[in-house]
Scaffold this motif. Sequence first.
Motif, PDB file in Angstrom:
ATOM      1  N   MET A  24      44.744  40.668  70.228  1.00 15.02           N
ATOM      2  CA  MET A  24      44.435  39.330  70.682  1.00 15.02           C
ATOM      3  C   MET A  24      43.107  39.358  71.423  1.00 15.02           C
ATOM      4  SD  MET A  24      46.903  36.929  73.015  1.00 15.02           S
ATOM      5  CE  MET A  24      48.286  37.224  71.942  1.00 15.02           C
ATOM      6  N   ASP A  25      42.138  38.572  70.965  1.00 15.44           N
ATOM      7  CA  ASP A  25      40.824  38.519  71.598  1.00 15.44           C
ATOM      8  C   ASP A  25      40.429  37.066  71.822  1.00 15.44           C
ATOM      9  OD1 ASP A  25      38.183  38.690  72.427  1.00 15.44           O
ATOM     10  OD2 ASP A  25      37.603  40.129  70.891  1.00 15.44           O
ATOM     11  N   PHE A  26      40.492  36.626  73.084  1.00 12.23           N
ATOM     12  CA  PHE A  26      40.099  35.285  73.472  1.00 12.23           C
ATOM     13  C   PHE A  26      38.854  35.334  74.350  1.00 12.23           C
ATOM     14  CE2 PHE A  26      44.487  34.511  72.314  1.00 12.23           C
ATOM     15  CZ  PHE A  26      44.472  33.229  71.775  1.00 12.23           C
ATOM     16  N   THR A  27      37.950  36.253  74.103  1.00  7.16           N
ATOM     17  CA  THR A  27      36.742  36.397  74.900  1.00  7.16           C
ATOM     18  C   THR A  27      35.893  35.131  74.821  1.00  7.16           C
ATOM     19  OG1 THR A  27      36.713  38.791  74.588  1.00  7.16           O
ATOM     20  CG2 THR A  27      34.632  37.755  75.203  1.00  7.16           C
ATOM     21  N   GLY A  28      35.566  34.578  76.019  1.00  8.39           N
ATOM     22  CA  GLY A  28      34.695  33.420  76.095  1.00  8.39           C
ATOM     23  C   GLY A  28      35.226  32.149  75.465  1.00  8.39           C
ATOM     24  N   CYS A  29      36.513  31.953  75.466  1.00 10.67           N
ATOM     25  CA  CYS A  29      37.104  30.783  74.801  1.00 10.67           C
ATOM     26  C   CYS A  29      37.444  29.625  75.726  1.00 10.67           C
ATOM     27  CB  CYS A  29      38.378  31.190  74.073  1.00 10.67           C
ATOM     28  SG  CYS A  29      38.101  32.190  72.620  1.00 10.67           S
ATOM     29  N   ALA A  30      37.117  29.697  76.999  1.00  9.68           N
ATOM     30  CA  ALA A  30      37.457  28.643  77.965  1.00  9.68           C
ATOM     31  C   ALA A  30      38.969  28.468  78.100  1.00  9.68           C
ATOM     32  CB  ALA A  30      36.772  27.331  77.606  1.00  9.68           C
ATOM     33  N   VAL A  31      39.702  29.577  78.050  1.00  8.73           N
ATOM     34  CA  VAL A  31      41.153  29.537  78.231  1.00  8.73           C
ATOM     35  C   VAL A  31      41.441  29.308  79.710  1.00  8.73           C
ATOM     36  CG1 VAL A  31      43.295  30.844  78.017  1.00  8.73           C
ATOM     37  CG2 VAL A  31      41.539  31.061  76.266  1.00  8.73           C
ATOM     38  N   THR A  32      42.357  28.383  79.994  1.00  9.50           N
ATOM     39  CA  THR A  32      42.717  28.038  81.365  1.00  9.50           C
ATOM     40  C   THR A  32      44.196  28.318  81.611  1.00  9.50           C
ATOM     41  OG1 THR A  32      43.219  25.770  80.722  1.00  9.50           O
ATOM     42  CG2 THR A  32      40.973  26.221  81.462  1.00  9.50           C
ATOM     43  N   GLY A  33      44.611  28.156  82.872  1.00  9.79           N
ATOM     44  CA  GLY A  33      46.013  28.355  83.224  1.00  9.79           C
ATOM     45  C   GLY A  33      46.322  29.818  83.446  1.00  9.79           C
ATOM     46  N   SER A  34      47.593  30.129  83.512  1.00 11.40           N
ATOM     47  CA  SER A  34      48.009  31.509  83.758  1.00 11.40           C
ATOM     48  C   SER A  34      48.412  32.193  82.456  1.00 11.40           C
ATOM     49  CB  SER A  34      49.176  31.535  84.745  1.00 11.40           C
ATOM     50  OG  SER A  34      50.269  30.812  84.210  1.00 11.40           O
ATOM     51  N   LEU A  35      48.456  33.508  82.521  1.00  7.94           N
ATOM     52  CA  LEU A  35      48.937  34.271  81.365  1.00  7.94           C
ATOM     53  C   LEU A  35      50.448  34.102  81.290  1.00  7.94           C
ATOM     54  CD1 LEU A  35      46.904  37.563  81.798  1.00  7.94           C
ATOM     55  CD2 LEU A  35      46.715  35.957  79.907  1.00  7.94           C
ATOM     56  N   PRO A  36      50.967  33.609  80.184  1.00 12.00           N
ATOM     57  CA  PRO A  36      52.411  33.407  80.103  1.00 12.00           C
ATOM     58  C   PRO A  36      53.167  34.732  80.102  1.00 12.00           C
ATOM     59  CG  PRO A  36      51.350  32.803  78.025  1.00 12.00           C
ATOM     60  CD  PRO A  36      50.272  33.169  78.978  1.00 12.00           C
ATOM     61  N   ALA A  37      54.282  34.762  80.803  1.00 10.70           N
ATOM     62  CA  ALA A  37      55.127  35.956  80.832  1.00 10.70           C
ATOM     63  C   ALA A  37      55.571  36.331  79.427  1.00 10.70           C
ATOM     64  CB  ALA A  37      56.330  35.732  81.742  1.00 10.70           C
ATOM     65  N   ALA A  38      55.623  35.360  78.531  1.00  9.23           N
ATOM     66  CA  ALA A  38      56.045  35.599  77.146  1.00  9.23           C
ATOM     67  C   ALA A  38      55.132  36.576  76.413  1.00  9.23           C
ATOM     68  CB  ALA A  38      56.123  34.283  76.382  1.00  9.23           C
ATOM     69  N   LEU A  39      53.913  36.814  76.924  1.00  8.80           N
ATOM     70  CA  LEU A  39      53.035  37.812  76.292  1.00  8.80           C
ATOM     71  C   LEU A  39      53.717  39.175  76.239  1.00  8.80           C
ATOM     72  CD1 LEU A  39      49.408  37.189  77.608  1.00  8.80           C
ATOM     73  CD2 LEU A  39      50.249  36.944  75.286  1.00  8.80           C
ATOM     74  N   GLY A  40      54.578  39.441  77.195  1.00  9.31           N
ATOM     75  CA  GLY A  40      55.303  40.701  77.215  1.00  9.31           C
ATOM     76  C   GLY A  40      56.257  40.862  76.043  1.00  9.31           C
ATOM     77  N   ASP A  41      56.617  39.748  75.405  1.00 10.50           N
ATOM     78  CA  ASP A  41      57.523  39.800  74.256  1.00 10.50           C
ATOM     79  C   ASP A  41      56.827  40.283  72.990  1.00 10.50           C
ATOM     80  OD1 ASP A  41      59.498  38.840  75.917  1.00 10.50           O
ATOM     81  OD2 ASP A  41      59.179  36.749  75.328  1.00 10.50           O
ATOM     82  N   LEU A  42      55.505  40.331  73.008  1.00  8.89           N
ATOM     83  CA  LEU A  42      54.744  40.834  71.858  1.00  8.89           C
ATOM     84  C   LEU A  42      54.636  42.355  72.002  1.00  8.89           C
ATOM     85  CD1 LEU A  42      51.987  38.087  71.851  1.00  8.89           C
ATOM     86  CD2 LEU A  42      53.867  38.317  70.222  1.00  8.89           C
ATOM     87  N   THR A  43      55.719  43.033  71.755  1.00  8.40           N
ATOM     88  CA  THR A  43      55.829  44.460  72.072  1.00  8.40           C
ATOM     89  C   THR A  43      54.989  45.371  71.184  1.00  8.40           C
ATOM     90  OG1 THR A  43      57.832  44.565  70.738  1.00  8.40           O
ATOM     91  CG2 THR A  43      58.098  44.225  73.109  1.00  8.40           C
ATOM     92  N   ASP A  44      54.444  44.852  70.094  1.00 10.24           N
ATOM     93  CA  ASP A  44      53.591  45.671  69.228  1.00 10.24           C
ATOM     94  C   ASP A  44      52.108  45.501  69.545  1.00 10.24           C
ATOM     95  OD1 ASP A  44      55.701  46.786  67.796  1.00 10.24           O
ATOM     96  OD2 ASP A  44      55.764  45.105  66.391  1.00 10.24           O
TER      97      ASP A  44
END
Length: 135
Positions: A24-44
Amino acid sequence: MFSNPSLSGSLPATIASAPLLFYMDFTGCAVTGSLPAALGDLTDMWRIKFRDNSLTGSLPESLTRQTGLEVLELRGNLLEGSLPHVYSSLVTLKVFDMKFNFLTGTLPTEYVNMMALNNFEIYKNGNHTVTCTLA
């Protein structure tokens, strides 16, 4: 792999519904908010890059469920709080880049267990200091 520089806004928790996502690469995309805890579910997941965005909040402990994570680059955001001691379980992590945020506190001594690290950057965290003393 997911990378799109034209995206902006906050990340939905439903991002974890893509179980085959490994980069996952969101470099320079103006992403806002917090990192969702659900990212941990992407175990691969083996590479997460959210450099130079406007992410806020603290670092989610759920990322430790990603047992093969090699790159975690979150520099250039508005993240705050301390470095989670549980990140020491990320033993495959090679790149840990948190500079240019607003992190505070002391570097957890458990980080000495992160033997694969070859790039560890936490300097320039706002007006705050992360103390780097390991015994």
